[in-house]
Design a protein around this motif. Sequence first.
Motif, short mmCIF file in Angstrom:
data_model
loop_
_atom_site.label_atom_id
_atom_site.label_comp_id
_atom_site.label_asym_id
_atom_site.label_seq_id
_atom_site.Cartn_x
_atom_site.Cartn_y
_atom_site.Cartn_z
N GLY A 216 0.81 -1.21 0.00
CA GLY A 216 0.00 0.00 0.00
C GLY A 216 0.84 1.26 0.00
N LYS A 217 1.93 1.23 -0.72
CA LYS A 217 2.82 2.39 -0.77
C LYS A 217 3.12 2.79 -2.21
N ARG A 218 3.68 4.00 -2.37
CA ARG A 218 4.11 4.42 -3.70
C ARG A 218 5.62 4.60 -3.76
N THR A 219 6.22 4.71 -2.59
CA THR A 219 7.67 4.93 -2.57
C THR A 219 8.38 3.77 -1.88
N VAL A 220 9.70 3.71 -2.12
CA VAL A 220 10.49 2.65 -1.47
C VAL A 220 11.54 3.29 -0.58
#
Lengths: 438, 230
Positions: A216-220
């Motif tokens: 559920g994320k867009r960045t790492v």
Amino acid sequence: MKLFKSWLSFWVRFFFAAQMAWQGVTINPLRSGLTVLGVAIGVASVVSLMGIGEGARLAVIKQFESLGSNVIVIKAHDASAEFAPEEAEELVERVSGLKYASPVVNTNAVMRWRRARGQVEIIGVSADFPELRDHKLIAGRFFTKWHVEQRSPVAVLGYNIGAGLLGGRSPVGQTLTLNGQTYRIVGVLEKKGSGQAENIDDKIVIPYTTALKIAGKRTVDELWVKAESAKAADLAIAQLGRIYRRKLGLDVTAPKAVTGGGQQAPGVGAEYPEEPQPSPQPEEQPSLDLGKDIITITNLNTLVEEADKANRVMTLLLGGIAAVSLLVGGLGIMNIMLVAVTERTGEIGVRRALGAKKFDLLLQFLLEAFYLSGIGAAAGTAFGIWGVDIFNRYGFNAVISADAIKVAVFVALSCGLLFGVYPAWTASSVPPVEALRR
Amino acid sequence: MEILELKGISKEYRSGRGTVKALSDINLAVKKGEFVSIMGPSGSGKSTLLNIIGCLDRPTAGEYFLDGMKVDRLSDDKLAEIRNRYIGFVFQKFHLLQGLDALGNVELPLIYRGIGSAERKRRAKEALDAVGLSDRMRHRPSELSGGEQQRVAIARALAQEPLLILADEPTGSLDSNTGRTIMELFQKLNAERGITVVMVTHDRDMAGYGRRIVRLLDGRIKEEEFIVKM
Ligand SMILES: Nc1ncnc2c1ncn2[C@@H]1O[C@H](COP(=O)(O)OP(=O)(O)OP(=O)(O)O)[C@@H](O)[C@H]1O
Ligand SMILES: [Mg+2]
């Protein structure tokens, strides 16, 4: 005056001295045995303790090697500084010397396989991953760039998971579900060993695009890049440092202005290689001034070197401590030899009266000390190897180090000679009249 | 021909409590083939004199010629070589090595001379034969009687084929019967092989086996006595 009339004369006297020295060792077996034991304990502790140190060093090296060589890890320690996954690809374009790159998403999911279910660790990466971390596959293939772009539900299994599903048969082509979504198994990774490569054996590898969805994320928070060579890695890390410092708004040309502004300026910590690089050294200062690094750029090669150095120091330290007991063993030889000389003063006098020269007595007592240390060294090496075996049974990773054995035996023998010289000299310089009076 | 010649030999022992003059101005010459007994009260310097003659010790002053060589100022190793070549010792306490058997003990001086094993064994056996101990070759000193041990010591001296045998109270640890056998052995070696014997003794009877008696008193030669045999 010539010391020897002929070679025959030399050998006659040499063998006799050797024989008498051996008699000196065997005439008092308990005493000689204890002396030998002292040396043996010294040698054994050097061999086994250095074996432990060396084993620890090799284990660390192996662990780092399982992470792949020339790998640089870029890690964000603050959510605000996290990376867009596409940055990995961009870095390969922008920074010279980089070959492979992958964002890394670590997350968990509930796995269902047939009727079984359980929590598993997921790692989301790009298609470069096998090259990046030097992974091989034992079945199937790794997923492709296309799979990543398409957010395909495909999975590559770590060895333990892959081997567990069908009792050893290849599960490639089967499906499993992660958090309810069906994934096709496309490959199984080769075994890395427990504790190696961040326990990849127990994980499931999927495209990072798919993994971001699960998380559920867009960045790492992590990017891994691999350079062509160790040298390229050293150069790349300097460039990466500049890139991320600029990105965080830390102006490389005027760092003081930012830190002086009173705001909580983000910092970049880059672990540079030892040699001075063409990078602007003073500009690193701001990141050091800030309490915590927000982004760290770590060259695993450097870590390996540092860990290796630390471990070498530990090995030497252990060896040094053990060497003290070796020294004590050497003193034991000296002690016993001094006693032997005193005890045998009368005998020395008789030999002198009958024509033994200083050489004969010096040789005899030196050889006696040498025998004691030699037997001690041999027994100690055997004990040491045995000790390494025992340590290993109790969970150490000790190794039998040829260097440790060589050093220990050499030190033991030279200790024997060194500590034998003084008593032997005393023996050879007793005036015959004095000696005969006893 | 003089085999040994002492000229003005003195020996002082220096210690913390002053100096002891053990020998003063000894002049003594011994011819090849002589059998000399040295007598004197305890502390008169007999052992000291014998040690100097035997090159075990150096005199403080004076000159010493052994078989024409001046030996009073030689190095330790050179003296060891001279002892090994020319002088056989027989001590009161036998001084055999406990770790070696009779044969080994007799071989000892020949080893330090660097003689090979076969030749050594031959000569050692011959010497043991000469003292009548060929059946005791493999016995250790602890397995031999006092008289036998002293005969091994004599065999050891014989094997060296010395010019000179020096004996410091050789019968001191033996009963008088055994003592006499030992003295007869000396007499025989002296007569048959022409080996010079210098012996220290307390015993007037034992001294009588020699042909000349040197009496010491307080480190000086008091008198010399020649024994004429019937
Ligand atoms: N190493 C020494 N240090 C000091 N004095 C010594 C030493 N050796 C001998 N002496 C002294 O020299 C003197 C002569 O000693 P020596 O042993 O020659 O006597 P001796 O005639 O053999 O006596 P004995 O019949 O008791 O054996 C003695 O007074 C003795 O105390
Ligand atoms: Mg005496």
